[in-house]
Design a protein around this motif. Sequence first.
Motif, PDB file in Angstrom:
ATOM      1  N   GLU A  61       0.839  -1.197   0.000  1.00 34.06           N
ATOM      2  CA  GLU A  61       0.000   0.000   0.000  1.00 34.06           C
ATOM      3  C   GLU A  61       0.877   1.251   0.000  1.00 34.06           C
ATOM      4  O   GLU A  61       0.636   2.189  -0.754  1.00 34.06           O
ATOM      5  CB  GLU A  61      -0.931   0.009   1.212  1.00 34.06           C
ATOM      6  CG  GLU A  61      -2.044  -0.996   1.112  1.00 34.06           C
ATOM      7  CD  GLU A  61      -2.970  -0.943   2.311  1.00 34.06           C
ATOM      8  OE1 GLU A  61      -2.754  -0.112   3.221  1.00 34.06           O
ATOM      9  OE2 GLU A  61      -3.924  -1.737   2.323  1.00 34.06           O
ATOM     10  N   ALA A  64       2.459   1.629  -3.370  1.00 35.26           N
ATOM     11  CA  ALA A  64       1.525   2.118  -4.389  1.00 35.26           C
ATOM     12  C   ALA A  64       1.395   3.638  -4.316  1.00 35.26           C
ATOM     13  O   ALA A  64       1.415   4.324  -5.345  1.00 35.26           O
ATOM     14  CB  ALA A  64       0.159   1.461  -4.213  1.00 35.26           C
ATOM     15  N   VAL A  65       1.304   4.172  -3.109  1.00 40.94           N
ATOM     16  CA  VAL A  65       1.233   5.629  -2.944  1.00 40.94           C
ATOM     17  C   VAL A  65       2.530   6.272  -3.425  1.00 40.94           C
ATOM     18  O   VAL A  65       2.511   7.281  -4.148  1.00 40.94           O
ATOM     19  CB  VAL A  65       0.944   6.001  -1.470  1.00 40.94           C
ATOM     20  CG1 VAL A  65       1.078   7.503  -1.250  1.00 40.94           C
ATOM     21  CG2 VAL A  65      -0.445   5.531  -1.075  1.00 40.94           C
ATOM     22  N   MET A  68       2.709   6.317  -7.212  1.00 41.48           N
ATOM     23  CA  MET A  68       1.813   7.335  -7.786  1.00 41.48           C
ATOM     24  C   MET A  68       2.435   8.721  -7.706  1.00 41.48           C
ATOM     25  O   MET A  68       2.437   9.479  -8.688  1.00 41.48           O
ATOM     26  CB  MET A  68       0.466   7.332  -7.057  1.00 41.48           C
ATOM     27  CG  MET A  68      -0.439   6.203  -7.454  1.00 41.48           C
ATOM     28  SD  MET A  68      -1.063   6.327  -9.135  1.00 41.48           S
ATOM     29  CE  MET A  68      -2.288   7.631  -8.950  1.00 41.48           C
ATOM     30  N   ILE A  79      -0.283  10.676 -14.755  1.00 43.16           N
ATOM     31  CA  ILE A  79      -0.717  10.723 -13.355  1.00 43.16           C
ATOM     32  C   ILE A  79      -0.850  12.181 -12.914  1.00 43.16           C
ATOM     33  O   ILE A  79       0.065  12.977 -13.099  1.00 43.16           O
ATOM     34  CB  ILE A  79       0.282   9.972 -12.452  1.00 43.16           C
ATOM     35  CG1 ILE A  79       0.351   8.501 -12.858  1.00 43.16           C
ATOM     36  CG2 ILE A  79      -0.101  10.111 -10.978  1.00 43.16           C
ATOM     37  CD1 ILE A  79       1.456   7.726 -12.179  1.00 43.16           C
ATOM     38  N   GLY A  83      -5.190  12.521  -8.794  1.00 40.32           N
ATOM     39  CA  GLY A  83      -5.196  11.062  -8.775  1.00 40.32           C
ATOM     40  C   GLY A  83      -4.335  10.505  -7.662  1.00 40.32           C
ATOM     41  O   GLY A  83      -4.731   9.571  -6.959  1.00 40.32           O
ATOM     42  N   ALA A  84      -3.139  11.080  -7.487  1.00 40.47           N
ATOM     43  CA  ALA A  84      -2.245  10.633  -6.414  1.00 40.47           C
ATOM     44  C   ALA A  84      -2.860  10.919  -5.050  1.00 40.47           C
ATOM     45  O   ALA A  84      -2.800  10.085  -4.141  1.00 40.47           O
ATOM     46  CB  ALA A  84      -0.883  11.311  -6.552  1.00 40.47           C
ATOM     47  N   ALA A  86      -6.095  11.238  -4.378  1.00 37.13           N
ATOM     48  CA  ALA A  86      -7.260  10.358  -4.201  1.00 37.13           C
ATOM     49  C   ALA A  86      -6.822   8.979  -3.714  1.00 37.13           C
ATOM     50  O   ALA A  86      -7.453   8.402  -2.818  1.00 37.13           O
ATOM     51  CB  ALA A  86      -8.043  10.245  -5.498  1.00 37.13           C
ATOM     52  N   LEU A  87      -5.756   8.443  -4.289  1.00 37.35           N
ATOM     53  CA  LEU A  87      -5.258   7.144  -3.845  1.00 37.35           C
ATOM     54  C   LEU A  87      -4.790   7.220  -2.394  1.00 37.35           C
ATOM     55  O   LEU A  87      -5.096   6.341  -1.586  1.00 37.35           O
ATOM     56  CB  LEU A  87      -4.117   6.660  -4.740  1.00 37.35           C
ATOM     57  CG  LEU A  87      -3.504   5.322  -4.311  1.00 37.35           C
ATOM     58  CD1 LEU A  87      -4.493   4.190  -4.512  1.00 37.35           C
ATOM     59  CD2 LEU A  87      -2.216   5.062  -5.064  1.00 37.35           C
ATOM     60  N   SER A  88      -4.066   8.293  -2.055  1.00 40.61           N
ATOM     61  CA  SER A  88      -3.571   8.463  -0.686  1.00 40.61           C
ATOM     62  C   SER A  88      -4.720   8.525   0.306  1.00 40.61           C
ATOM     63  O   SER A  88      -4.678   7.879   1.360  1.00 40.61           O
ATOM     64  CB  SER A  88      -2.746   9.747  -0.570  1.00 40.61           C
ATOM     65  OG  SER A  88      -1.662   9.718  -1.439  1.00 40.61           O
ATOM     66  N   GLY A  90      -7.829   7.406  -0.121  1.00 44.80           N
ATOM     67  CA  GLY A  90      -8.504   6.110  -0.082  1.00 44.80           C
ATOM     68  C   GLY A  90      -7.775   5.106   0.789  1.00 44.80           C
ATOM     69  O   GLY A  90      -8.392   4.410   1.612  1.00 44.80           O
ATOM     70  N   ILE A  91      -6.466   5.033   0.646  1.00 50.33           N
ATOM     71  CA  ILE A  91      -5.685   4.098   1.461  1.00 50.33           C
ATOM     72  C   ILE A  91      -5.697   4.536   2.918  1.00 50.33           C
ATOM     73  O   ILE A  91      -5.793   3.708   3.831  1.00 50.33           O
ATOM     74  CB  ILE A  91      -4.261   3.943   0.899  1.00 50.33           C
ATOM     75  CG1 ILE A  91      -4.326   3.123  -0.395  1.00 50.33           C
ATOM     76  CG2 ILE A  91      -3.346   3.277   1.911  1.00 50.33           C
ATOM     77  CD1 ILE A  91      -3.006   2.908  -1.088  1.00 50.33           C
TER      78      ILE A  91
END
Length: 196
Positions: A61, A64-65, A68, A79, A83-84, A86-88, A90-91
Amino acid sequence: MGRLSFLPAFIGFWIGILFLLLLDHLIPHLHVGSEQTEGPKSNLSRTAMMVLAVTLHNIPEGMAVGVMYAGFLAGNTPITAAGALALSIGIAIQNFPEGAIISMPLRAEGESKNRAFWGGVLSGVVEPIGAVLTILAAQLVIPVLPYLLSFAAGAMLYVVVEELIPEMSQGEHSNIGTIFFAVGFSVMMVLDVALG
């Protein structure tokens, strides 16, 4: 690379799968939702093994951050900062129940509220460390960014299948189902790219 453009993703994906498979064997842990322990025989308590399982789960995890943000900082990928971020986010949100998975058993075993809370928090420390190390490594080796992205994808797929589909983690040969899930995924990825 034309029809071979799947190669970086395929290679990185399998390095991620094999890396987590290796960690799975080196670090004794408890599969989430089951009583089965994997890896070397250990005298660790069930709670200690759960801490190791969640910590193992947090490594990809964080990667992945990091990947990104490295892609965003490189500037030559599609990217975006949104987007980066949003992933951060979400995790980060899904880390709350993961922390509770650690804190609640610690509290049930008699630990103080503070120690149980910090036990849950510390199980996630590997995430920001993994993210920062991945960003630093990616800045030095931008050409391998596709490999890093697919490495994180392979590692996450391994964790998701191993930990969230408990039926695939049961029995003497628990990794076979996970490996063949990854084989099927990678075959479809290769066919999708190679055949257009």
